[in-house]
Enzyme design. Structure first.
Site, PDB file in Angstrom:
ATOM      1  N   ASP A   1       2.293  -4.524 -11.163  1.00  0.00           N
ATOM      2  CA  ASP A   1       1.139  -4.505 -10.262  1.00  0.00           C
ATOM      3  C   ASP A   1       0.269  -3.303 -10.600  1.00  0.00           C
ATOM      4  O   ASP A   1       0.737  -2.160 -10.568  1.00  0.00           O
ATOM      5  CB  ASP A   1       1.595  -4.454  -8.804  1.00  0.00           C
ATOM      6  CG  ASP A   1       0.477  -4.873  -7.853  1.00  0.00           C
ATOM      7  OD1 ASP A   1      -0.471  -5.555  -8.307  1.00  0.00           O
ATOM      8  OD2 ASP A   1       0.552  -4.510  -6.668  1.00  0.00           O
TER       9      ASP A   1
ATOM     10  N   HIS B   1     -10.505   0.469  -3.393  1.00  0.00           N
ATOM     11  CA  HIS B   1      -9.210   0.412  -2.695  1.00  0.00           C
ATOM     12  C   HIS B   1      -8.465   1.736  -2.860  1.00  0.00           C
ATOM     13  O   HIS B   1      -7.937   2.279  -1.890  1.00  0.00           O
ATOM     14  CB  HIS B   1      -8.377  -0.749  -3.247  1.00  0.00           C
ATOM     15  CG  HIS B   1      -6.980  -0.797  -2.705  1.00  0.00           C
ATOM     16  ND1 HIS B   1      -6.695  -1.149  -1.400  1.00  0.00           N
ATOM     17  CD2 HIS B   1      -5.779  -0.531  -3.292  1.00  0.00           C
ATOM     18  CE1 HIS B   1      -5.381  -1.103  -1.219  1.00  0.00           C
ATOM     19  NE2 HIS B   1      -4.801  -0.733  -2.333  1.00  0.00           N
TER      20      HIS B   1
ATOM     21  N   GLU C   1      -2.485  -7.864   0.474  1.00  0.00           N
ATOM     22  CA  GLU C   1      -3.342  -7.305  -0.573  1.00  0.00           C
ATOM     23  C   GLU C   1      -3.961  -8.468  -1.329  1.00  0.00           C
ATOM     24  O   GLU C   1      -3.249  -9.287  -1.918  1.00  0.00           O
ATOM     25  CB  GLU C   1      -2.550  -6.369  -1.505  1.00  0.00           C
ATOM     26  CG  GLU C   1      -2.104  -5.101  -0.789  1.00  0.00           C
ATOM     27  CD  GLU C   1      -1.645  -3.972  -1.702  1.00  0.00           C
ATOM     28  OE1 GLU C   1      -1.247  -4.248  -2.847  1.00  0.00           O
ATOM     29  OE2 GLU C   1      -1.698  -2.804  -1.249  1.00  0.00           O
TER      30      GLU C   1
ATOM     31  N   GLU D   1      -5.389  -9.959  -4.322  1.00  0.00           N
ATOM     32  CA  GLU D   1      -5.335  -9.629  -5.744  1.00  0.00           C
ATOM     33  C   GLU D   1      -5.509 -10.897  -6.571  1.00  0.00           C
ATOM     34  O   GLU D   1      -5.396 -12.009  -6.062  1.00  0.00           O
ATOM     35  CB  GLU D   1      -3.971  -8.993  -6.104  1.00  0.00           C
ATOM     36  CG  GLU D   1      -3.619  -7.769  -5.264  1.00  0.00           C
ATOM     37  CD  GLU D   1      -2.494  -6.926  -5.856  1.00  0.00           C
ATOM     38  OE1 GLU D   1      -2.220  -7.047  -7.061  1.00  0.00           O
ATOM     39  OE2 GLU D   1      -1.901  -6.139  -5.085  1.00  0.00           O
TER      40      GLU D   1
ATOM     41  N   ASP E   1      -0.169  -9.637  -2.447  1.00  0.00           N
ATOM     42  CA  ASP E   1       0.906  -8.646  -2.539  1.00  0.00           C
ATOM     43  C   ASP E   1       1.174  -8.117  -1.129  1.00  0.00           C
ATOM     44  O   ASP E   1       0.671  -7.071  -0.730  1.00  0.00           O
ATOM     45  CB  ASP E   1       0.463  -7.532  -3.489  1.00  0.00           C
ATOM     46  CG  ASP E   1       1.490  -6.423  -3.620  1.00  0.00           C
ATOM     47  OD1 ASP E   1       2.675  -6.673  -3.336  1.00  0.00           O
ATOM     48  OD2 ASP E   1       1.101  -5.304  -4.009  1.00  0.00           O
TER      49      ASP E   1
ATOM     50  N   ARG F   1       3.197  -1.328   5.295  1.00  0.00           N
ATOM     51  CA  ARG F   1       2.551  -0.015   5.163  1.00  0.00           C
ATOM     52  C   ARG F   1       3.370   1.122   5.749  1.00  0.00           C
ATOM     53  O   ARG F   1       3.309   2.254   5.252  1.00  0.00           O
ATOM     54  CB  ARG F   1       1.173  -0.044   5.838  1.00  0.00           C
ATOM     55  CG  ARG F   1       0.202  -1.029   5.250  1.00  0.00           C
ATOM     56  CD  ARG F   1      -0.079  -0.751   3.791  1.00  0.00           C
ATOM     57  NE  ARG F   1      -1.073  -1.679   3.272  1.00  0.00           N
ATOM     58  CZ  ARG F   1      -1.293  -1.878   1.978  1.00  0.00           C
ATOM     59  NH1 ARG F   1      -0.602  -1.208   1.069  1.00  0.00           N
ATOM     60  NH2 ARG F   1      -2.189  -2.744   1.586  1.00  0.00           N
TER      61      ARG F   1
ATOM     62  N   GLN G   1       6.072   1.811   3.318  1.00  0.00           N
ATOM     63  CA  GLN G   1       5.438   2.387   2.125  1.00  0.00           C
ATOM     64  C   GLN G   1       5.123   3.871   2.306  1.00  0.00           C
ATOM     65  O   GLN G   1       5.371   4.693   1.420  1.00  0.00           O
ATOM     66  CB  GLN G   1       4.149   1.609   1.814  1.00  0.00           C
ATOM     67  CG  GLN G   1       3.424   2.070   0.548  1.00  0.00           C
ATOM     68  CD  GLN G   1       2.137   1.271   0.304  1.00  0.00           C
ATOM     69  OE1 GLN G   1       1.803   0.358   1.050  1.00  0.00           O
ATOM     70  NE2 GLN G   1       1.423   1.616  -0.744  1.00  0.00           N
TER      71      GLN G   1
ATOM     72  N   LYS H   1       7.148  -3.446  -0.937  1.00  0.00           N
ATOM     73  CA  LYS H   1       6.380  -4.425  -1.706  1.00  0.00           C
ATOM     74  C   LYS H   1       7.230  -5.573  -2.237  1.00  0.00           C
ATOM     75  O   LYS H   1       6.674  -6.591  -2.642  1.00  0.00           O
ATOM     76  CB  LYS H   1       5.755  -3.727  -2.925  1.00  0.00           C
ATOM     77  CG  LYS H   1       4.791  -2.603  -2.587  1.00  0.00           C
ATOM     78  CD  LYS H   1       3.446  -3.168  -2.232  1.00  0.00           C
ATOM     79  CE  LYS H   1       2.392  -2.073  -2.217  1.00  0.00           C
ATOM     80  NZ  LYS H   1       1.051  -2.647  -2.030  1.00  0.00           N
TER      81      LYS H   1
ATOM     82  N   THR I   1       5.878 -11.856  -2.677  1.00  0.00           N
ATOM     83  CA  THR I   1       4.556 -11.867  -3.304  1.00  0.00           C
ATOM     84  C   THR I   1       4.207 -13.340  -3.477  1.00  0.00           C
ATOM     85  O   THR I   1       5.018 -14.105  -3.983  1.00  0.00           O
ATOM     86  CB  THR I   1       4.585 -11.180  -4.687  1.00  0.00           C
ATOM     87  OG1 THR I   1       5.108  -9.858  -4.544  1.00  0.00           O
ATOM     88  CG2 THR I   1       3.194 -11.118  -5.309  1.00  0.00           C
TER      89      THR I   1
ATOM     90  N   GLU J   1      -7.372  -1.154   5.255  1.00  0.00           N
ATOM     91  CA  GLU J   1      -8.745  -0.691   5.043  1.00  0.00           C
ATOM     92  C   GLU J   1      -9.687  -1.298   6.079  1.00  0.00           C
ATOM     93  O   GLU J   1     -10.531  -0.607   6.647  1.00  0.00           O
ATOM     94  CB  GLU J   1      -9.219  -1.081   3.640  1.00  0.00           C
ATOM     95  CG  GLU J   1      -8.462  -0.403   2.524  1.00  0.00           C
ATOM     96  CD  GLU J   1      -8.777  -1.062   1.190  1.00  0.00           C
ATOM     97  OE1 GLU J   1      -9.886  -0.871   0.663  1.00  0.00           O
ATOM     98  OE2 GLU J   1      -7.915  -1.798   0.670  1.00  0.00           O
TER      99      GLU J   1
HETATM  100 MN    MN Z   1      -0.673  -4.480  -4.871  1.00  0.00          MN
END
Ligand code: MN
Length: 437
Positions: A138, A145, A210, A212, A244, A248, A251, A264, A268, A384
């Protein structure tokens, strides 16, 4: 880099009528690949090509023996349960297959009667992960970001000094990658709540998405044999959507010093359809850097990359709560952006990944990193969009969200359109959060 050819002609029409409808993701100019079988059957998975609302079954095409030469070899490889053998054949063979399929699916084709019998409606299909993914990496290619997240995790030092020089990435987990429709349990883990003296243990409270893209590697490079920028895109089979999912709170506590780990690797989700770089050729755009930013080091630079190394892929995130689902309202859009804002290109990812001699293999997957654009409504993650959970997102039915709740589904969509080219799309990438075990 693939140039425009007869397969991109926006005037082409298919004898599959649904492929000619305005707004379809899968006109004859797209021809993406997936692994599929009939829903609820015990059939083998095999490769298929999307055309309108149908799938051209490559195992059936192989049995029909329509194509010879490289196209025939590619159909045989594509008839396997996963697409690694097709991916390994390389760009000239992929291109021969695309041309053969394009001609055979056009209005007036002599192959119509034979291929008609090789169609399976998408509505009757279920999909598999399209390749055996040996390794998943990744990346972190959106500077917007990286800056937004950096402000939340390190207010005094948001963008680390290496960012504008190095395409940052980490090695992810391949075994938990699932295809659209994936449902997964809210992860449980260790967190350090703000102001607490000791860590606590329990279900994730800040479950995020996420937005992506996934980049599938096609051909391998030998261990010790770097791939230069001029050859980098020849190694890439195509692009899909990728979510993804990210815990948080887990993380924030675990990520230093070695980066994401359990926050993570619990799930996915990717879209079933892989759109080839050749299909995306009309949507190439220049790779640009702000004037004050450093230019890439020579090994990450090429004239072709500067001229057309980026792709203008429109991206959208939809959120569907259980209440919205019960009311039949469909999902609400919470983000719109484009892949063109990425700070590093697909070619730069391949070249950087292999510059130390690291060997890529057919079916390896790269995540682009969260593709946030320059403005807040273009942010590809809830952390975000909600300023770290401070500003809830209002939804059309009066509900709101900061992070994901149990039962929420997230749907990624992607497409390309512009005057003078056929609109092509990626289909959907849907995943649903189940309660923690
Ligand atoms: Mn990611």
């Amino acid at each position: 880099m693939t140039m425009i050819n007869e397969t991109h002609d926006p005037a082409l029409r298919s004898w599959v009528a649904s492929a000619n409808l305005a707004g379809t993701d899968f006109p004859i100019q797209n021809l993406p690949f997936a692994s599929f079988r009939r829903q609820g059957s015990d059939e083998s998975f095999r490769g298929g090509v999307a055309i309108g609302d149908q799938i051209l079954d490559l195992a059936a095409v192989a049995r029909a023996g329509l194509f010879g030469g490289d196209a025939g070899q590619a159909v045989l490889a594509g008839a396997q349960p996963q697409l690694n053998a097709l991916m390994a054949l390389g760009p000239s063979v992929w291109s021969v297959l695309r041309l053969a399929l394009s001609r055979a699916l056009r209005e007036g084709s002599a192959e119509q009667a034979t291929l008609q019998a090789c169609l399976v409606p998408q509505a009757q299909a279920e999909y598999g992960v399209p390749a055996r993914i040996g390794d998943y990496t990744d990346f972190y290619t959106s500077v917007h970001h990286a800056t937004n997240i950096g402000k939340l995790f390190r207010p005094d030092n948001p963008l680390l000094p290496n960012y504008k020089w190095v395409p940052i990435g980490y090695h992810g987990r391949a075994s938990s990658i699932g295809v659209s429709g994936q449902q997964f349990r809210r992860p449980v883990g260790q967190t350090m709540p703000p102001g607490a003296a000791l860590p606590s243990f329990g279900p994730c409270k800040r479950l995020d998405i996420e937005l992506e893209l996934g980049i599938f590697v096609g051909t391998a490079n030998e261990l010790g044999d770097p791939v230069a920028m001029a050859q980098a895109e020849d190694r890439v089979f195509g692009i899909c959507l990728l979510n993804d999912w990210s815990a948080r709170d887990i993380q924030a506590w675990e990520y230093q010093p070695l980066g994401p780990f359990l926050s993570k690797n619990f799930a996915t989700t990717i879209s079933p359809w892989i759109v080839t770089l050749e299909a995306l050729a009309p949507y190439r755009v220049a790779f640009e850097r702000p004037a004050d930013d450093p230019q890439p080091l020579p090994y990450l630079d090429s004239e072709a990359n500067r001229q057309r190394g980026a792709f203008d892929i429109q991206l959208q995130v939809g959120l569907e709560t259980p209440k919205m689902r019960e009311a039949g309202q469909g999902d609400a859009t919470i983000c719109r952006t484009s892949y063109r804002h990425a700070y590093w290109t697909v070619a730069q990812m391949v070249t950087h990944h292999t510059v130390n001699g690291c060997n890529l293999q057919p079916g390896d997957l790269f995540g682009s990193g969260t593709l946030s654009g320059p403005t807040l409504d273009q942010a590809g993650a809830l952390i975000e969009l909600t300023a770290g959970g401070k500003n809830p997102i209002p939804l059309p039915n009066g509900e709101s969200r900061t992070f994901l709740e149990d039962g929420d589904a997230v749907v990624l969509r992607g497409w390309c359109e512009k005057p003078g080219a056929a609109r092509i799309g990626f289909g959907e990438c849907r995943g649903t959060v189940l309660p923690a075990r």
